[in-house]
Design a protein around this motif. Structure first.
Motif, PDB file in Angstrom:
ATOM      1  N   TYR A 109       0.636  -1.519   0.084  1.00  0.00           N
ATOM      2  CA  TYR A 109      -0.457   0.282   0.054  1.00  0.00           C
ATOM      3  C   TYR A 109       0.775   1.582  -0.016  1.00  0.00           C
ATOM      4  O   TYR A 109       1.693   1.164   0.382  1.00  0.00           O
ATOM      5  N   ARG A 110       0.128   1.722  -0.398  1.00  0.00           N
ATOM      6  CA  ARG A 110       1.171   3.674  -0.669  1.00  0.00           C
ATOM      7  C   ARG A 110       1.261   4.518   0.750  1.00  0.00           C
ATOM      8  O   ARG A 110       1.833   5.111   1.280  1.00  0.00           O
ATOM      9  N   TYR A 111      -0.189   4.383   1.012  1.00  0.00           N
ATOM     10  CA  TYR A 111      -0.039   5.182   2.547  1.00  0.00           C
ATOM     11  C   TYR A 111      -1.598   4.469   3.647  1.00  0.00           C
ATOM     12  O   TYR A 111      -1.915   3.927   2.916  1.00  0.00           O
ATOM     13  N   VAL A 112      -1.039   4.210   5.245  1.00  0.00           N
ATOM     14  CA  VAL A 112      -2.368   3.461   5.606  1.00  0.00           C
ATOM     15  C   VAL A 112      -2.382   5.200   6.682  1.00  0.00           C
ATOM     16  O   VAL A 112      -1.787   5.782   6.948  1.00  0.00           O
ATOM     17  N   GLY A 187     -21.492  17.066   0.468  1.00  0.00           N
ATOM     18  CA  GLY A 187     -20.783  17.444   0.487  1.00  0.00           C
ATOM     19  C   GLY A 187     -19.589  17.297   1.073  1.00  0.00           C
ATOM     20  O   GLY A 187     -18.182  17.428   0.737  1.00  0.00           O
ATOM     21  N   THR A 188     -19.644  15.904   2.292  1.00  0.00           N
ATOM     22  CA  THR A 188     -18.629  15.634   2.954  1.00  0.00           C
ATOM     23  C   THR A 188     -17.702  14.331   1.846  1.00  0.00           C
ATOM     24  O   THR A 188     -16.339  14.251   2.030  1.00  0.00           O
ATOM     25  N   ARG A 189     -18.507  13.919   1.289  1.00  0.00           N
ATOM     26  CA  ARG A 189     -18.657  13.457   0.680  1.00  0.00           C
ATOM     27  C   ARG A 189     -17.203  13.352  -0.871  1.00  0.00           C
ATOM     28  O   ARG A 189     -16.242  13.198  -0.874  1.00  0.00           O
ATOM     29  N   ARG A 190     -17.619  14.816  -1.059  1.00  0.00           N
ATOM     30  CA  ARG A 190     -16.260  16.037  -2.229  1.00  0.00           C
ATOM     31  C   ARG A 190     -15.588  16.113  -1.390  1.00  0.00           C
ATOM     32  O   ARG A 190     -14.362  15.848  -2.308  1.00  0.00           O
ATOM     33  N   GLN A 191     -15.477  16.355  -0.375  1.00  0.00           N
ATOM     34  CA  GLN A 191     -14.158  16.860   0.772  1.00  0.00           C
ATOM     35  C   GLN A 191     -12.767  15.610   0.584  1.00  0.00           C
ATOM     36  O   GLN A 191     -12.028  15.357   0.411  1.00  0.00           O
ATOM     37  N   ALA A 197      -6.820  11.987  -4.085  1.00  0.00           N
ATOM     38  CA  ALA A 197      -6.549  12.367  -4.954  1.00  0.00           C
ATOM     39  C   ALA A 197      -5.434  13.058  -5.065  1.00  0.00           C
ATOM     40  O   ALA A 197      -4.476  12.698  -5.422  1.00  0.00           O
ATOM     41  N   HIS A 198      -5.483  13.884  -3.286  1.00  0.00           N
ATOM     42  CA  HIS A 198      -3.703  14.021  -3.192  1.00  0.00           C
ATOM     43  C   HIS A 198      -3.170  13.569  -2.375  1.00  0.00           C
ATOM     44  O   HIS A 198      -2.365  13.371  -2.704  1.00  0.00           O
TER      45      HIS A 198
END
Length: 232
Positions: A109-112, A187-191, A197-198
């Protein structure tokens, strides 16, 4: 590229579990400190024995398991008891978390994401995180959600539980990223999508998955390898 850790926290009743569920849907590796905390206080565990020694058998259910509600009432009203409980459970929780981090490291995994309710209160763990994320909401919504979730709480009890944690405003200053869960779920899901993505970038994995033989090399060898990549 190296695997990195992301600390995720929030305040009581701010909706952190909702955000965690969204991250899991996206395929993120999430380690839940609360789940581990329940595991390390099962009967016959080292932490269980110490807790009963310091807090007495009156915190036990008839089954012999710890009555989390009774213990919660004690630690929320007595800060010194809360510190004592943390000193007993945190080392055991951290050991289990390391084992799970190693597992995800082996899987490539790239991050945990480490879901830690008191991440900013304990402070010691934040130095291991490349990023920290706070899930928050406005104070009025927080109190309302807590009283709705735990119907047996009076307003005074709910306020005491909120006050036992570091104020959200202070946590916001400490976090590298934040998710405002005051409004609608979309709105939470978009965040959450923006955060993912970041973090994810274009690299899905550290490198090719480690071969099975590496996984069997032993916890000590893997711990050393992990620390070489996680620590500056």
């Amino acid at each position: 590229s190296t695997m990195f850790l992301v600390g995720l926290s929030g305040g009581i009743a701010t909706g952190k579990s909702t955000v965690v569920a969204m991250l899991r849907e996206l395929g993120c590796a999430v380690i839940d400190a609360d789940v581990i905390a329940r595991q390390v206080v099962q009967p016959h565990a080292k932490a269980y024995q110490q807790i009963v020694h310091h807090f007495g058998t009156e915190i036990l259910l008839e089954s012999g398991e710890i009555n989390r509600e009774a213990l919660g009432d004690i630690i929320f009203s007595q800060p010194e008891k809360r510190r004592l409980l943390n000193s007993i459970t945190h080392p055991e929780i951290q050991k289990e978390m390391l084992k799970q981090i190693l597992k995800y490291f082996v899987l490539g995994y790239r991050y945990v994401i480490l879901d830690i309710p008191l991440l900013f209160e304990t402070k010691g763990l934040t130095k291991f995180m490349k990023y920290t994320v706070l899930v928050y909401c406005d104070p009025v919504a927080q109190l309302s959600r807590l009283m709705r979730r735990d119907a047996g709480l009076s307003r005074a009890q709910a306020e005491a539980r909120v006050a036992s944690q570091l104020p959200l405003a202070e946590k916001l200053q400490l976090a590298t990223h934040s998710i405002d869960n005051s409004g609608e779920l979309e709105g939470t899901r978009r965040q959450v999508l923006h955060l993912h993505a970041h973090l994810d970038t274009s690299l899905a994995f550290l490198w090719a998955r480690l071969v099975l033989g590496t996984a069997m090399a032993g916890l000590a060898g893997l711990s050393y390898l992990l620390l070489q990549h996680l620590l500056p």
